[in-house]
Design a protein around this motif. Structure first.
Motif, mmCIF file in Angstrom:
data_model
loop_
_atom_site.group_PDB
_atom_site.id
_atom_site.type_symbol
_atom_site.label_atom_id
_atom_site.label_comp_id
_atom_site.label_asym_id
_atom_site.label_seq_id
_atom_site.Cartn_x
_atom_site.Cartn_y
_atom_site.Cartn_z
ATOM 1 N N MET A 131 45.101 73.342 -19.076
ATOM 2 C CA MET A 131 44.649 74.688 -19.415
ATOM 3 C C MET A 131 44.581 74.892 -20.933
ATOM 4 O O MET A 131 43.876 75.763 -21.427
ATOM 5 C CB MET A 131 45.563 75.727 -18.779
ATOM 6 C CG MET A 131 45.445 75.812 -17.254
ATOM 7 S SD MET A 131 43.764 76.232 -16.681
ATOM 8 C CE MET A 131 43.088 74.628 -16.289
ATOM 9 N N GLY A 133 43.582 72.401 -22.769
ATOM 10 C CA GLY A 133 42.565 71.449 -23.193
ATOM 11 C C GLY A 133 43.112 70.091 -23.567
ATOM 12 O O GLY A 133 42.502 69.364 -24.342
ATOM 13 N N ASP A 247 38.690 76.470 -12.954
ATOM 14 C CA ASP A 247 38.249 77.198 -14.144
ATOM 15 C C ASP A 247 37.039 76.453 -14.699
ATOM 16 O O ASP A 247 37.177 75.381 -15.287
ATOM 17 C CB ASP A 247 39.394 77.255 -15.158
ATOM 18 C CG ASP A 247 39.037 78.048 -16.418
ATOM 19 O OD1 ASP A 247 37.868 78.000 -16.847
ATOM 20 O OD2 ASP A 247 39.934 78.700 -16.984
ATOM 21 N N GLN A 249 34.928 77.009 -17.151
ATOM 22 C CA GLN A 249 34.805 76.826 -18.594
ATOM 23 C C GLN A 249 35.761 75.738 -19.086
ATOM 24 O O GLN A 249 35.403 74.920 -19.939
ATOM 25 C CB GLN A 249 35.058 78.154 -19.310
ATOM 26 C CG GLN A 249 33.989 79.204 -18.978
ATOM 27 C CD GLN A 249 34.152 80.480 -19.753
ATOM 28 O OE1 GLN A 249 33.802 80.558 -20.936
ATOM 29 N NE2 GLN A 249 34.697 81.510 -19.105
ATOM 30 N N LYS A 250 36.976 75.707 -18.535
ATOM 31 C CA LYS A 250 37.912 74.655 -18.898
ATOM 32 C C LYS A 250 37.430 73.304 -18.353
ATOM 33 O O LYS A 250 37.575 72.276 -19.010
ATOM 34 C CB LYS A 250 39.302 74.978 -18.363
ATOM 35 C CG LYS A 250 40.381 74.067 -18.899
ATOM 36 C CD LYS A 250 40.471 74.112 -20.426
ATOM 37 C CE LYS A 250 40.810 75.488 -20.947
ATOM 38 N NZ LYS A 250 40.863 75.502 -22.423
ATOM 39 N N ARG A 251 36.877 73.313 -17.146
ATOM 40 C CA ARG A 251 36.288 72.102 -16.569
ATOM 41 C C ARG A 251 35.280 71.488 -17.521
ATOM 42 O O ARG A 251 35.320 70.288 -17.812
ATOM 43 C CB ARG A 251 35.607 72.462 -15.246
ATOM 44 C CG ARG A 251 34.726 71.377 -14.634
ATOM 45 C CD ARG A 251 33.684 71.998 -13.710
ATOM 46 N NE ARG A 251 32.665 72.745 -14.451
ATOM 47 C CZ ARG A 251 31.853 73.663 -13.904
ATOM 48 N NH1 ARG A 251 31.942 73.941 -12.613
ATOM 49 N NH2 ARG A 251 30.963 74.274 -14.652
ATOM 50 N N SER A 253 34.855 72.041 -20.750
ATOM 51 C CA SER A 253 35.436 71.657 -22.032
ATOM 52 C C SER A 253 36.133 70.309 -21.943
ATOM 53 O O SER A 253 35.926 69.419 -22.779
ATOM 54 C CB SER A 253 36.431 72.737 -22.484
ATOM 55 O OG SER A 253 37.113 72.337 -23.652
#
Length: 320
Positions: A131, A133, A247, A249-251, A253
């Motif tokens: 989470m 990154g 998630d 957006q986290k995926r 990134s």
């Protein structure tokens, strides 16, 4: 007809499934089933034994999802089957909707671990760090066995030269006409919806349609009608961790930074104990719009790929 009974030394390959749906698909891929064998009192696993193309296989399920459970199961399996050489970790996973050499990753496709660049095929994460990154780099996790990488490459080459897809044909081994097995059928490309990364699912425990998710937030993608009779396979880096990534957006990134194709939950626990190829059927996009519609077919597609792999392994490798 009575089942054949072999000895413990005859089994060299372990097929590991985290979920019941994955184990059902695995069992349907066997050419024949074998009689169970006795095991030590401190081995609490339940094994299903059989063969595919003259390779003897141990199918085993996990009592719970996650790396710790996977590590325990593999440790006990190695104790009972002393000639166990390598494994296949087969089941469902969350895909990253990016373009690879095989095209865009979509639901029902298969992702297979393969060393790329600095990564050995699978890299490990824990949920909290993910989470933020952060993913662990390096070679703590063993790469897939060379014999399995060679078999995967050979299968890819031969599939390109065939007029039909043997992996798709393998999915038909599951009789989806039966009530209990209907969920393994192909849902159809019209059930594959990818939403904008920032757009959250509207109501938990409900489908996108029931919860009122805005269709205008879906990302338009061209539908390839040939996918209805072809299993697209992507090979590259898979991320393994103890908790689900949901998630988008986290995926994106993490995937962009580390070259990831897929997220799953058991490989790190297995690879610390047994050389293994990870095979994942894509059932969702690691976002808040997860649902169970694709679980059955994704499990079938992964199992179908695993079955076909046995037709490209050297027979002497299994019998040595």
């Amino acid at each position: 007809m009575p089942l054949r009974r072999l000895n413990h030394d005859a089994y060299k390959v372990g097929w590991i499934c985290a979920l019941e749906i994955e184990q059902i698909a695995a069992m349907e891929m066997l050419d024949e089933e074998h009689e169970p064998l006795p095991q030590p009192e401190n081995d609490t696993n339940i094994y299903s034994l059989g063969s595919i193309n003259d390779h003897n296989v141990i199918i085993v399920g996990l009592p719970s999802m996650g790396n710790c459970s996977a590590a325990t199961v593999v440790t006990q399996m190695k104790m009972t089957f002393p000639n166990l050489k390598y494994g296949l970790l087969v089941g469902i996973g969350g895909g990253v909707p990016i373009e690879t050499d095989a095209g865009m990753i979509r639901l029902g496709h298969v992702v297979v671990s393969k060393p790329t660049g600095i990564h050995p095929g699978v890299i490990q994460y824990n949920h909290g760090d993910a989470m933020l990154g952060i993913l662990e780099r390096g070679g703590a996790l063993a790469p897939p066995p060379i014999v399995l990488l060679n078999a995967a490459r050979e299968m890819a080459v031969r599939r390109h030269r065939r007029e039909y897809d043997p992996i798709w044909e393998n999915t038909k081994r599951i009789p989806t006409g039966r009530r209990a097995l209907r969920r393994f059928g192909f849902p159809g490309a019209d059930k594959d919806h990818l939403y904008q990364p920032h757009y959250e699912h509207q109501r938990k425990a409900m489908s996108c349609q029931e919860s009122g998710c805005d269709p205008r937030q879906r990302i338009e993608r061209q539908i390839d009608e040939e996918d209805d009779s072809y299993i697209v396979v992507h090979r590259g880096t898979i991320a393994s961790g103890g908790l689900v990534i949901a998630d988008a957006q986290k995926r994106d990134s993490l995937a962009q930074e580390h070259g990831l194709l897929c997220f799953e939950m058991e490989a790190a626990g297995v690879l610390n104990n047994l050389p293994c190829l990870v095979i994942r059927g894509i059932c969702d996009y690691c976002d808040t719009h997860k649902n169970d519609v694709w679980h059955g077919f994704a499990a079938a597609a992964a199992a179908a790929y695993a079955r076909q792999l046995f037709f490209h392994l050297p027979i002497q490798e299994a019998q040595r």
